[in-house]
Design a protein around this motif. Structure first.
Motif, short mmCIF file in Angstrom:
data_model
loop_
_atom_site.label_atom_id
_atom_site.label_comp_id
_atom_site.label_asym_id
_atom_site.label_seq_id
_atom_site.Cartn_x
_atom_site.Cartn_y
_atom_site.Cartn_z
N ASP A 131 -5.71 -14.44 -23.79
CA ASP A 131 -6.90 -14.08 -24.09
C ASP A 131 -7.16 -12.64 -23.28
OD1 ASP A 131 -6.43 -14.85 -21.43
OD2 ASP A 131 -7.59 -16.75 -21.66
N GLU A 132 -8.31 -12.16 -22.93
CA GLU A 132 -8.61 -11.23 -22.32
C GLU A 132 -8.22 -10.97 -20.87
OE1 GLU A 132 -9.72 -8.25 -23.13
OE2 GLU A 132 -9.84 -9.09 -25.20
N ASP A 133 -8.34 -12.28 -20.22
CA ASP A 133 -7.74 -12.62 -18.79
C ASP A 133 -6.24 -12.41 -18.88
OD1 ASP A 133 -10.11 -13.18 -17.92
OD2 ASP A 133 -9.81 -15.37 -17.89
N THR A 134 -5.42 -12.85 -19.90
CA THR A 134 -4.08 -12.57 -19.97
C THR A 134 -3.78 -10.97 -20.24
OG1 THR A 134 -3.66 -14.73 -20.82
CG2 THR A 134 -1.72 -13.24 -21.18
N GLU A 136 -5.36 -8.51 -19.02
CA GLU A 136 -5.75 -7.90 -17.88
C GLU A 136 -4.65 -8.05 -17.10
OE1 GLU A 136 -9.59 -9.10 -16.35
OE2 GLU A 136 -10.63 -8.06 -17.93
N GLU A 137 -4.17 -9.34 -16.97
CA GLU A 137 -2.95 -9.64 -15.99
C GLU A 137 -1.70 -8.83 -16.56
OE1 GLU A 137 -1.86 -13.55 -14.84
OE2 GLU A 137 -3.88 -14.26 -15.80
#
Length: 402
Positions: A131-134, A136-137
């Protein structure tokens, strides 16, 4: 009358004494005046010691002499014995290991960079849901690894597109995908060979530059070993005249591989030493002249101008074939500021990244190339004499990914 004669004698003695003091003082001043001529040092060639053979036709062992008698002229050491003693006293000339595949052999030295960049990315990409959080990581991991903003954005965009289109999910597929994108970012089209042989007559000239503390002198010595291992004849120029220890260190590196070292007086003109080194290289008919320059802060205009002077003086013999900028990989993005200034003063043709076996993040390879537009040609992966390796993009990425 006697008094007159005595006075004359005293006067003659006094004049002689004064003249002697003046002459002695002049000689002392001449002896104290430092010589400005460059010093050329060369290791004594090791000669094989003669082997002893037993007398033919006898099976008996030779017994020890009962007691040595006084040595006579006929019992003086022979020429062969003297040469054997000289060979034992001479420093042993080392034979460096071949450079082909050296990076593959040293890949374990990149374990820290591997855990920061390679394994970190593979772990994130292997999640069940990207997802977007991944993403960004993943972006944060790349920035932390000194990949740089532009290269990070390019890599993330390419990965997102390919994962979505191809539906890549297995570890092997993800690893192959990440390898392709990293190799593409580093680039495989650049010429990464060190120009160690001139197309025309005379030796190729390689100038080694960088700030204080990045390991220029050690890198120059290790580079001499790399070239000797590849069959080149080398002359070293100790143009770091501000530190006597630097010239001593470079001379030691030269002695190990049988190379001449040209050095000047401490505090002397670096450009003069560099000029004489190239002159000596021409006289010796070598392939390459390596010139170690003094470390200088990129913020010091005077010192940077002096570096430009060294290059101009050397070019009186002919063009400088290679200017290698040595960067400490552990400085990360700060090293890019140094690189920009050096590139403005001298035309950088290649980069040497040292200390990649320490806390450095492997992404600096990508960012420094994009910043300067010149390739990384060598990387330092340890303190050993043969821990300087020619840079190979594929082998480097494989080492990062584990």
């Amino acid at each position: 009358m006697e008094y007159v004669i005595l006075a004359v004698v005293i006067a003659v003695v006094a004049i002689g004494a004064i003249t002697g003091l003046v002459v002695s003082g002049r000689r002392r001043k001449e002896l104290d005046r430092p010589s400005q001529a460059p010093t050329i040092t060369a290791p004594a060639p090791a000669k094989p010691a003669p082997t002893e053979t037993a007398p033919s036709g006898t099976g008996a062992e030779v017994e020890a002499a009962p007691e040595a008698e006084p040595e006579t002229a006929a019992e003086q050491p022979t020429v062969e014995e003297v040469r054997a003693e000289e060979a034992e006293a001479a420093p042993a000339i080392e034979v460096p290991e071949p450079t082909a595949g050296r990076l593959v052999r040293l890949r374990s030295r990149l374990s820290r960079s591997q855990s920061t960049l390679g394994k970190g990315l593979l772990t994130l990409l292997s999640r069940d849901r990207l997802d977007e959080d991944t993403w960004e990581e993943i972006e944060e991991t790349l920035l932390t690894a000194d990949v740089g903003v532009g290269a990070t954005q390019e890599l993330v965009d390419n990965l997102r597109t390919r994962v979505k289109v191809l539906g890549t999910r297995t570890p092997d597929e993800l690893r192959g995908l990440l390898r392709e994108e990293l190799v593409k970012l580093i680039g495989t089209d650049a010429d990464r060979t060190v120009r160690s042989v001139k197309d025309g007559d005379g030796p190729a000239v390689v100038l080694v530059v960088g700030v204080n503390g990045v390991g220029k002198t050690t890198t120059t010595g290790k580079l001499a070993r790399v070239l000797v291992a590849d069959g080149r004849k080398v002359v070293l120029g100790a143009a770091d005249t501000f530190r006597a220890a630097a010239a001593d260190q470079l001379q030691t590196w030269g002695e190990r591989v049988g190379a001449h070292t040209v050095r000047g007086p401490e505090g002397g003109d670096p450009a003069s030493v560099a000029f004489d080194a190239v002159k000596q290289g021409i006289a010796d008919g070598v392939d390459t002249v390596l010139i170690d320059t003094a470390g200088r802060l990129h913020t010091k205009t005077g010192l940077m101008d002096e570096l430009g002077k060294v290059k101009r003086v050397v070019e009186k013999h002919g063009p400088v074939d290679e200017v290698l900028l040595v960067l400490d990989a552990t400085t990360g993005q700060n090293g890019l500021v140094q690189a920009r200034v050096f590139a403005e003063v001298v035309d950088i043709t290649g980069i040497v990244l040292t200390k990649l076996d320490g806390t450095a993040k492997g992404g600096i390879v990508i960012s420094v190339q994009r910043e300067l537009g010149v390739p990384v040609k060598l990387i330092g992966l340890g303190e050993g004499a043969d821990d300087l390796a020619p840079f190979e993009p594929g082998a480097f990425v494989d080492a990062l990914l584990g």
